[in-house]
Design an enzyme around this catalytic site. Structure first.
Site, PDB file in Angstrom:
ATOM      1  N   GLU A 173      40.075  46.463  37.944  1.00 40.05           N
ATOM      2  CA  GLU A 173      40.031  47.089  39.266  1.00 40.05           C
ATOM      3  C   GLU A 173      38.659  47.705  39.534  1.00 40.05           C
ATOM      4  OE1 GLU A 173      43.515  49.629  39.299  1.00 40.05           O
ATOM      5  OE2 GLU A 173      44.810  47.866  39.563  1.00 40.05           O
ATOM      6  N   CYS A 224      50.377  36.522  42.441  1.00 40.92           N
ATOM      7  CA  CYS A 224      50.247  36.723  43.894  1.00 40.92           C
ATOM      8  C   CYS A 224      49.842  35.400  44.547  1.00 40.92           C
ATOM      9  CB  CYS A 224      49.234  37.824  44.191  1.00 40.92           C
ATOM     10  SG  CYS A 224      47.506  37.314  44.014  1.00 40.92           S
ATOM     11  N   CYS A 271      46.339  34.054  43.696  1.00 43.05           N
ATOM     12  CA  CYS A 271      46.229  33.517  42.325  1.00 43.05           C
ATOM     13  C   CYS A 271      46.945  32.172  42.210  1.00 43.05           C
ATOM     14  CB  CYS A 271      46.771  34.517  41.317  1.00 43.05           C
ATOM     15  SG  CYS A 271      45.658  35.919  41.102  1.00 43.05           S
ATOM     16  N   GLU A 273      45.175  36.922  36.451  1.00 43.92           N
ATOM     17  CA  GLU A 273      45.147  35.458  36.484  1.00 43.92           C
ATOM     18  C   GLU A 273      43.759  34.960  36.840  1.00 43.92           C
ATOM     19  OE1 GLU A 273      47.266  37.508  37.877  1.00 43.92           O
ATOM     20  OE2 GLU A 273      49.215  36.608  38.234  1.00 43.92           O
ATOM     21  N   CYS A 332      42.706  40.192  39.945  1.00 40.47           N
ATOM     22  CA  CYS A 332      43.959  40.016  39.213  1.00 40.47           C
ATOM     23  C   CYS A 332      43.710  39.405  37.835  1.00 40.47           C
ATOM     24  CB  CYS A 332      44.895  39.071  39.969  1.00 40.47           C
ATOM     25  SG  CYS A 332      45.569  39.727  41.495  1.00 40.47           S
TER      26      CYS A 332
HETATM   27  N1  THU Z   1      47.985  42.075  39.737  1.00 40.47           N
HETATM   28  C1  THU Z   1      47.642  41.081  38.854  1.00 40.47           C
HETATM   29  O1  THU Z   1      46.678  41.213  38.095  1.00 40.47           O
HETATM   30  N2  THU Z   1      48.378  39.951  38.853  1.00 40.47           N
HETATM   31  C2  THU Z   1      49.524  39.756  39.561  1.00 40.47           C
HETATM   32  O2  THU Z   1      50.142  38.707  39.451  1.00 40.47           O
HETATM   33  C3  THU Z   1      50.003  40.814  40.466  1.00 40.47           C
HETATM   34  C4  THU Z   1      49.073  41.946  40.673  1.00 40.47           C
HETATM   35  C5  THU Z   1      47.219  43.320  39.705  1.00 40.47           C
HETATM   36  C6  THU Z   1      46.337  43.592  40.874  1.00 40.47           C
HETATM   37  C7  THU Z   1      46.184  45.103  40.761  1.00 40.47           C
HETATM   38  O3  THU Z   1      45.170  45.391  39.796  1.00 40.47           O
HETATM   39  C8  THU Z   1      47.509  45.565  40.188  1.00 40.47           C
HETATM   40  O4  THU Z   1      48.109  44.405  39.620  1.00 40.47           O
HETATM   41  C9  THU Z   1      48.457  46.166  41.220  1.00 40.47           C
HETATM   42  O5  THU Z   1      48.602  45.321  42.294  1.00 40.47           O
END
Ligand code: THU
Length: 139
Positions: free
Chosen positions: A51, A93, A96, A62, A60
């Site tokens: 983040e 998401c 991704c 992925e 994310c």
């Molecule tokens: N996030 C992922 O890394 N992968 C997913 O499949 C869903 C969401 C992360 C994004 C963010 O850093 C945190 O999860 C909350 O949304």
């Protein structure tokens, strides 16, 4: 499309993803996610979400993982496992899903492995992203 990997391989990829989640950089959401891909040559590449204080720049798990694999020269993935320790199951998401689509195997397969109630749940990307737009549409 039938799953192209075994339950054993799926479980081992999920285990790698769980370990990768430990390095997630999530000071804002406090929602760690880990991912692991199995590439066409049998390599395993892992990653976690990263983040940023400028929230939309967060990446994310992925996409971190697929980018790491691509930058190491991998172009095709057989499977990707995704896990989030704070919840029973997390699914990729929409953005991704599109990036996973980019790196399908040449025959079009790619499995998505999620945490299931009784062991890994193996889905096809087609279940999550039907009628995807991809590299072949630009040929
Ligand atoms: N996030 C992922 O890394 N992968 C997913 O499949 C869903 C969401 C992360 C994004 C963010 O850093 C945190 O999860 C909350 O949304």
């Amino acid at each position: 499309m039938p799953a192209s990997i075994t339950a054993e391989v799926a479980e081992s990829l999920l285990a790698s993803a769980r370990q990768a989640a430990e390095n997630a950089y999530v000071p804002y959401s406090r929602f760690p996610v880990g991912a692991a891909v199995l590439t066409s040559d049998g390599s395993i590449v892992t990653g976690a979400n990263v983040e940023n204080a400028s929230y939309p720049l967060s990446v994310c798990a992925e996409r971190v993982t697929l980018g790491t694999a691509a930058a190491a020269g991998h172009r095709h993935i057989r499977a990707i496992a995704v896990t989030a320790p704070r919840v029973a199951v997390v699914t990729p998401c929409g953005g991704c899903r599109q990036v996973i689509n980019e790196f399908r195997m040449p025959d079009g397969t790619v499995d998505v492995i999620l945490e299931g109630e009784h062991g890994p749940e193996i889905l096809s990307l087609d279940d999550l992203l039907p009628r995807a737009f991809g590299p072949r549409d630009l040929e």
